[in-house]
Motif scaffolding. Structure first.
Motif, PDB file in Angstrom:
ATOM      1  N   ALA A   5      -7.939  -3.726  14.240  1.00  8.12           N
ATOM      2  CA  ALA A   5      -6.501  -3.985  14.147  1.00  8.12           C
ATOM      3  C   ALA A   5      -6.127  -4.484  12.760  1.00  8.12           C
ATOM      4  N   ALA A   6      -6.941  -5.372  12.196  1.00  8.15           N
ATOM      5  CA  ALA A   6      -6.662  -5.913  10.868  1.00  8.15           C
ATOM      6  C   ALA A   6      -6.771  -4.840   9.785  1.00  8.15           C
ATOM      7  N   SER A   7      -7.525  -3.774  10.062  1.00  6.22           N
ATOM      8  CA  SER A   7      -7.738  -2.698   9.083  1.00  6.22           C
ATOM      9  C   SER A   7      -6.646  -1.641   9.136  1.00  6.22           C
ATOM     10  N   GLY A   8      -5.695  -1.777  10.059  1.00  9.63           N
ATOM     11  CA  GLY A   8      -4.568  -0.855  10.140  1.00  9.63           C
ATOM     12  C   GLY A   8      -4.985   0.574  10.476  1.00  9.63           C
ATOM     13  N   ALA A   9      -4.341   1.529   9.809  1.00  9.57           N
ATOM     14  CA  ALA A   9      -4.620   2.941  10.079  1.00  9.57           C
ATOM     15  C   ALA A   9      -6.070   3.292   9.787  1.00  9.57           C
ATOM     16  N   VAL A  36     -12.779 -12.695  10.273  1.00 10.35           N
ATOM     17  CA  VAL A  36     -13.004 -11.277  10.525  1.00 10.35           C
ATOM     18  C   VAL A  36     -11.838 -10.456   9.986  1.00 10.35           C
ATOM     19  N   ALA A  37     -10.610 -10.949  10.187  1.00 10.55           N
ATOM     20  CA  ALA A  37      -9.440 -10.238   9.660  1.00 10.55           C
ATOM     21  C   ALA A  37      -9.505 -10.168   8.138  1.00 10.55           C
ATOM     22  N   GLU A  38      -9.882 -11.284   7.515  1.00  9.97           N
ATOM     23  CA  GLU A  38     -10.045 -11.283   6.056  1.00  9.97           C
ATOM     24  C   GLU A  38     -11.204 -10.373   5.659  1.00  9.97           C
ATOM     25  N   GLY A  39     -12.202 -10.280   6.538  1.00 12.96           N
ATOM     26  CA  GLY A  39     -13.337  -9.402   6.280  1.00 12.96           C
ATOM     27  C   GLY A  39     -12.929  -7.946   6.155  1.00 12.96           C
ATOM     28  N   SER A  40     -11.885  -7.550   6.871  1.00 15.00           N
ATOM     29  CA  SER A  40     -11.403  -6.170   6.732  1.00 15.00           C
ATOM     30  C   SER A  40     -10.890  -5.932   5.314  1.00 15.00           C
ATOM     31  N   ARG A  41     -10.259  -6.961   4.723  1.00 14.23           N
ATOM     32  CA  ARG A  41      -9.792  -6.862   3.336  1.00 14.23           C
ATOM     33  C   ARG A  41     -10.966  -6.867   2.371  1.00 14.23           C
ATOM     34  N   VAL A  42     -11.980  -7.660   2.674  1.00 14.74           N
ATOM     35  CA  VAL A  42     -13.179  -7.711   1.825  1.00 14.74           C
ATOM     36  C   VAL A  42     -13.852  -6.349   1.788  1.00 14.74           C
ATOM     37  N   MET A  43     -13.990  -5.726   2.960  1.00 21.32           N
ATOM     38  CA  MET A  43     -14.662  -4.429   3.011  1.00 21.32           C
ATOM     39  C   MET A  43     -13.827  -3.350   2.332  1.00 21.32           C
ATOM     40  N   ALA A  44     -12.508  -3.414   2.484  1.00 21.39           N
ATOM     41  CA  ALA A  44     -11.645  -2.451   1.790  1.00 21.39           C
ATOM     42  C   ALA A  44     -11.747  -2.638   0.279  1.00 21.39           C
ATOM     43  N   GLY A  53      -8.534   1.331  10.209  1.00 22.33           N
ATOM     44  CA  GLY A  53      -9.310   0.812  11.325  1.00 22.33           C
ATOM     45  C   GLY A  53      -9.377   1.795  12.475  1.00 22.33           C
ATOM     46  N   ALA A  54      -8.294   2.485  12.746  1.00 25.22           N
ATOM     47  CA  ALA A  54      -8.287   3.490  13.809  1.00 25.22           C
ATOM     48  C   ALA A  54      -9.237   4.627  13.483  1.00 25.22           C
ATOM     49  N   ARG A  55      -9.255   5.035  12.204  1.00 19.61           N
ATOM     50  CA  ARG A  55     -10.172   6.106  11.804  1.00 19.61           C
ATOM     51  C   ARG A  55     -11.628   5.639  11.881  1.00 19.61           C
ATOM     52  N   LEU A  56     -11.873   4.397  11.468  1.00 20.89           N
ATOM     53  CA  LEU A  56     -13.229   3.854  11.559  1.00 20.89           C
ATOM     54  C   LEU A  56     -13.698   3.803  13.006  1.00 20.89           C
TER      55      LEU A  56
END
Length: 331
Positions: free
Chosen positions: A41-45, A113-121, A47-50
């Motif tokens: 969810a934190a990764s947005g669109a 974890v939500a911040e982790g989505s930004r870290v990975m991006a 995240g859905a593809r992942l």
């Protein structure tokens, strides 16, 4: 006499990824499911593809690219840790191989974890302009590789990317240089195996990417870890001062992974059960070679099978069995 052991979690890095790794726990284990849903969810669109790639039994060829493999290894590793902790096991130490170190950081609370989505991006964005390349697992020490290649590795366009054991070294470099090194090593009866990676991680070719990653991380709030993290970049525990600096987490992109040196000290200085938070074998196979595991002082248990099977109950059974064994050993 029974020995009460501490728990350690080990998070694998690039090359360990498998289609549907841990997917049979999704929807079956609440903590595992909740963390992954939060990450997607934190990764947005994206995240859905992942999520779609992860749940597919036959994802496309991009699955092994760092833009797909690494966010999924991060999220699945952190989700496995959440599930383990929810069952009553509090890890005494966390160890991550390459991107696995970022999963360890999230579990330790350095970022959410939500911040982790930004870290990975940010990590993916930082690597986007890096020269294409890859990594090569070699069944030999770095000294033996230098001998076989006839001198300095830099002269051959490759670098030591990881020291996994005294008998396993990973090389990194551009595609042409890496293939040439593979041919030379194979001709001298040195076994080699390409790692499932499309980028030359942990080599000087990633120096500019490390700088870009550092700058992007300045927008993420970093906090001291609530759990001990043994860094495979420095082969020692991460300090509170290091943990809040973007430079520390970004530098590993261009530095070798010192997995064996980091693990050697842990294994010889304690009595623990090590849970591998990823597909079976990526780290466990190396740890099983250590004398402090072979003599029974330390125990290594997988949380996931090596590859997904046709029976979803097999994954859940292996996870439950490993956690139950670890609980018994720590009681």
């Amino acid at each position: 006499m029974d020995v009460r052991r501490e728990v350690a979690l080990v998070f694998p890095g690039q090359g360990a990824q498998q289609p549907r790794m841990g997917a049979d726990l999704y929807g079956a284990d609440p903590a595992f499911t909740s963390l992954l849903d939060e990450f997607f969810a934190a990764s947005g669109a994206e995240g859905a593809r992942l999520r779609d790639d992860w749940l597919s039994a036959h994802p496309g060829p991009e699955f092994d690219d760092c833009s797909r493999a690494q966010p999924l290894l991060f999220a699945v590793g952190a989700a496995l840790a959440a599930a383990v902790i929810a069952r009553g096991l509090r890890p005494a130490v966390l160890v991550g191989h390459s991107v696995g170190e970022l999963a360890a950081a999230a579990v330790a609370g350095v970022f959410s974890v939500a911040e982790g989505s930004r870290v990975m991006a940010a990590r993916t964005t930082a690597m986007a302009e890096t020269e294409p390349g890859g990594m090569l697992a070699v069944a030999a020490s770095a000294d033996r590789i230098r001998e076989a290649l006839g001198g300095d590795l830099a002269g051959h366009g490759v670098a030591v990317a990881a020291v996994n054991s005294p008998y396993q070294t990973v090389l990194s470099g551009g595609e042409t240089a890496l293939r040439a090194a593979e041919r030379t090593l194979t001709a001298q009866v040195v076994a080699c195996r390409p790692v499932k990676a499309r980028q030359p991680f942990h080599s000087p070719l990633c120096a500019d990417a490390a700088i870009r990653f550092r700058d992007l991380l300045k927008d993420v709030e970093l906090r001291p870890p609530a759990l001990t993290i043994r860094s495979t970049c420095t082969a020692r525990d991460v300090t509170a001062a290091e943990s809040v600096t973007p430079e520390f987490w970004s530098a590993q992109l261009a530095r070798p992974v010192l997995f064996w040196p980091a693990m050697d000290d842990l294994l010889t200085s304690g009595t623990r059960v090590y849970l591998e938070a990823g597909p079976k074998g990526s780290c466990a196979a190396v740890l099983q070679l250590h004398p402090a595991v072979q003599n029974g002082r330390n125990v290594v248990l997988p949380l996931l099978p090596a590859t997904p099977g046709s029976d979803p109950r097999a994954t859940r059974h292996l996870f439950d069995e490993s956690v139950s064994t670890a609980l018994a050993m720590t009681a």
